[in-house]
Write a protein that holds these residues in place. Structure first.
Motif, PDB file in Angstrom:
ATOM      1  N   TYR A   1       0.859  -1.182   0.000  1.00 25.27           N
ATOM      2  CA  TYR A   1       0.000   0.000   0.000  1.00 25.27           C
ATOM      3  C   TYR A   1       0.892   1.228   0.000  1.00 25.27           C
ATOM      4  O   TYR A   1       1.931   1.256   0.675  1.00 25.27           O
ATOM      5  CB  TYR A   1      -0.902   0.012   1.239  1.00 25.27           C
ATOM      6  CG  TYR A   1      -1.593   1.352   1.449  1.00 25.27           C
ATOM      7  CD1 TYR A   1      -2.733   1.686   0.707  1.00 25.27           C
ATOM      8  CD2 TYR A   1      -1.112   2.278   2.371  1.00 25.27           C
ATOM      9  CE1 TYR A   1      -3.365   2.909   0.882  1.00 25.27           C
ATOM     10  CE2 TYR A   1      -1.736   3.499   2.556  1.00 25.27           C
ATOM     11  CZ  TYR A   1      -2.865   3.817   1.813  1.00 25.27           C
ATOM     12  OH  TYR A   1      -3.483   5.022   1.976  1.00 25.27           O
TER      13      TYR A   1
ATOM     14  N   TYR B   1       0.748   5.700  -0.052  1.00 27.91           N
ATOM     15  CA  TYR B   1      -0.017   6.945   0.040  1.00 27.91           C
ATOM     16  C   TYR B   1       0.896   8.098  -0.348  1.00 27.91           C
ATOM     17  O   TYR B   1       2.026   8.191   0.153  1.00 27.91           O
ATOM     18  CB  TYR B   1      -0.546   7.152   1.459  1.00 27.91           C
ATOM     19  CG  TYR B   1      -1.327   8.439   1.631  1.00 27.91           C
ATOM     20  CD1 TYR B   1      -2.699   8.482   1.401  1.00 27.91           C
ATOM     21  CD2 TYR B   1      -0.673   9.611   2.032  1.00 27.91           C
ATOM     22  CE1 TYR B   1      -3.404   9.660   1.558  1.00 27.91           C
ATOM     23  CE2 TYR B   1      -1.380  10.796   2.194  1.00 27.91           C
ATOM     24  CZ  TYR B   1      -2.739  10.811   1.954  1.00 27.91           C
ATOM     25  OH  TYR B   1      -3.435  11.983   2.106  1.00 27.91           O
TER      26      TYR B   1
ATOM     27  N   SER C   1      -3.486   7.239  -3.648  1.00 22.00           N
ATOM     28  CA  SER C   1      -3.240   6.007  -2.906  1.00 22.00           C
ATOM     29  C   SER C   1      -3.210   4.839  -3.877  1.00 22.00           C
ATOM     30  O   SER C   1      -3.957   4.813  -4.860  1.00 22.00           O
ATOM     31  CB  SER C   1      -4.320   5.783  -1.838  1.00 22.00           C
ATOM     32  OG  SER C   1      -5.608   5.715  -2.416  1.00 22.00           O
TER      33      SER C   1
ATOM     34  N   ALA D   1      -3.711   0.882  -3.863  1.00 23.77           N
ATOM     35  CA  ALA D   1      -4.183  -0.268  -3.109  1.00 23.77           C
ATOM     36  C   ALA D   1      -5.105  -1.085  -4.007  1.00 23.77           C
ATOM     37  O   ALA D   1      -6.167  -0.591  -4.395  1.00 23.77           O
ATOM     38  CB  ALA D   1      -4.930   0.187  -1.851  1.00 23.77           C
ATOM     39  N   PRO D   2      -4.675  -2.276  -4.414  1.00 21.08           N
ATOM     40  CA  PRO D   2      -3.417  -2.884  -3.992  1.00 21.08           C
ATOM     41  C   PRO D   2      -2.256  -2.517  -4.917  1.00 21.08           C
ATOM     42  O   PRO D   2      -2.459  -2.065  -6.039  1.00 21.08           O
ATOM     43  CB  PRO D   2      -3.713  -4.377  -4.134  1.00 21.08           C
ATOM     44  CG  PRO D   2      -4.618  -4.432  -5.352  1.00 21.08           C
ATOM     45  CD  PRO D   2      -5.479  -3.201  -5.236  1.00 21.08           C
ATOM     46  N   SER D   3      -1.049  -2.721  -4.408  1.00 21.36           N
ATOM     47  CA  SER D   3       0.166  -2.706  -5.209  1.00 21.36           C
ATOM     48  C   SER D   3       0.713  -4.123  -5.101  1.00 21.36           C
ATOM     49  O   SER D   3       1.254  -4.507  -4.071  1.00 21.36           O
ATOM     50  CB  SER D   3       1.155  -1.678  -4.644  1.00 21.36           C
ATOM     51  OG  SER D   3       2.407  -1.792  -5.281  1.00 21.36           O
ATOM     52  N   SER D   4       0.533  -4.911  -6.151  1.00 24.43           N
ATOM     53  CA  SER D   4       0.827  -6.338  -6.044  1.00 24.43           C
ATOM     54  C   SER D   4       1.852  -6.781  -7.082  1.00 24.43           C
ATOM     55  O   SER D   4       1.956  -6.202  -8.164  1.00 24.43           O
ATOM     56  CB  SER D   4      -0.451  -7.156  -6.195  1.00 24.43           C
ATOM     57  OG  SER D   4      -1.084  -6.864  -7.427  1.00 24.43           O
TER      58      SER D   4
END
Length: 263
Positions: A65, A67, A78, A80-83
């Protein structure tokens, strides 16, 4: 990134201006490479790749995550998600990433999905494993907005590392140096450039390290740098990372978890 504030009576123009800024910001910010990010991947630092790779025969799954406080504007972004999902093979790794970003500026919101493919191969590793050299490639697609492509970046890099050890051969720190060439295509224009990068890790214990890294700016492309800490329990599959950083004057905070499994 600084934004000009337009008077409220220019509402239509203000809306179009901010909408265009969203696209510019998203393309620009994509180069910031967030935690779990497609370029460094789980084996990199905050904004740079290293010579390290996912273990041979292992799969590393990362979830993060981030910000970002946008300087000079009433806004933030932001992720979300960062995968990221990476597979390690003999001297290399390949991976795929997905990021979902939401941007809020001046009361307007925009959401976009980013996809990436990346690969790295270690060309050289000294017998004592103190020195290594690796090359890599990374494709980052910025997605689209209302059916219009926001562009993409194709990156190639070369990086080297050196591990400092004490008299009893205990690792103390690692130095990373490299150069990255990038071709950025977006908003009907294509730009190519090269940027140097540097990073250092202090190995406080076999489980805890702190790192700092810096990716130089080029023209209007912002510099990026981070300070982070990583916790990697010995003989455990789960590791954690937390950090702060800057992209131009925008401040970011990120956290991430990586789980490794396989042989």
């Amino acid at each position: 990134m600084s934004l000009f504030r337009l008077p409220s009576y220019f509402a239509p123009a203000r809306f179009l201006f901010l909408a265009s800024v969203f696209g510019l910001f998203q393309c620009h910010y994509a180069l910031a490479t967030p935690v779990g990010d497609p370029l460094p991947g789980p084996s990199g630092l905050g904004v740079i790749p290293t010579t390290q790779t996912v273990g041979d025969g292992q799969v590393a799954a990362s979830l993060g995550y981030e910000y970002v406080d946008i300087s000079g504007a009433d806004g933030h972004a932001s992720l979300a998600p960062s995968s990221n999902l990476s597979y390690g093979f003999n001297n290399g790794e390949v991976g795929v990433a997905y990021l979902r970003q939401k941007t809020d500026i001046e009361g307007f919101s925009s959401s976009n999905s980013y996809f990436a493919l990346h690969g790295k191969y270690r060309l050289y590793n000294s017998a004592d494993k103190k020195t290594a050299v690796a090359v890599g490639v990374h494709y980052y697609d910025f997605g689209s907005d209302s059916g219009t492509s926001l562009g993409n970046t194709l990156s190639f890099y070369g990086t080297g590392s050196y591990e400092f050890r004490n008299s009893s051969d205990k690792p103390l720190a690692r130095l990373h140096l490299g150069i990255m060439g990038q071709r950025v295509h977006g908003l009907g224009d294509t730009t190519t450039y090269a940027r140097p990068f540097v990073g250092v890790e202090a190995l406080l214990s076999p489980e805890v390290s702190i790192g700092a890294d810096y990716l130089a700016k080029h023209g209007d492309v912002a510099q990026g740098y981070t300070l982070s800490a990583r916790y990697q329990p010995q003989n455990k599959p789960l590791s954690a990372q937390i950090g702060v950083g800057k992209l131009r004057n925008d401040t970011k905070f990120f956290v991430g978890l990586t789980y490794s499994f396989g042989s």
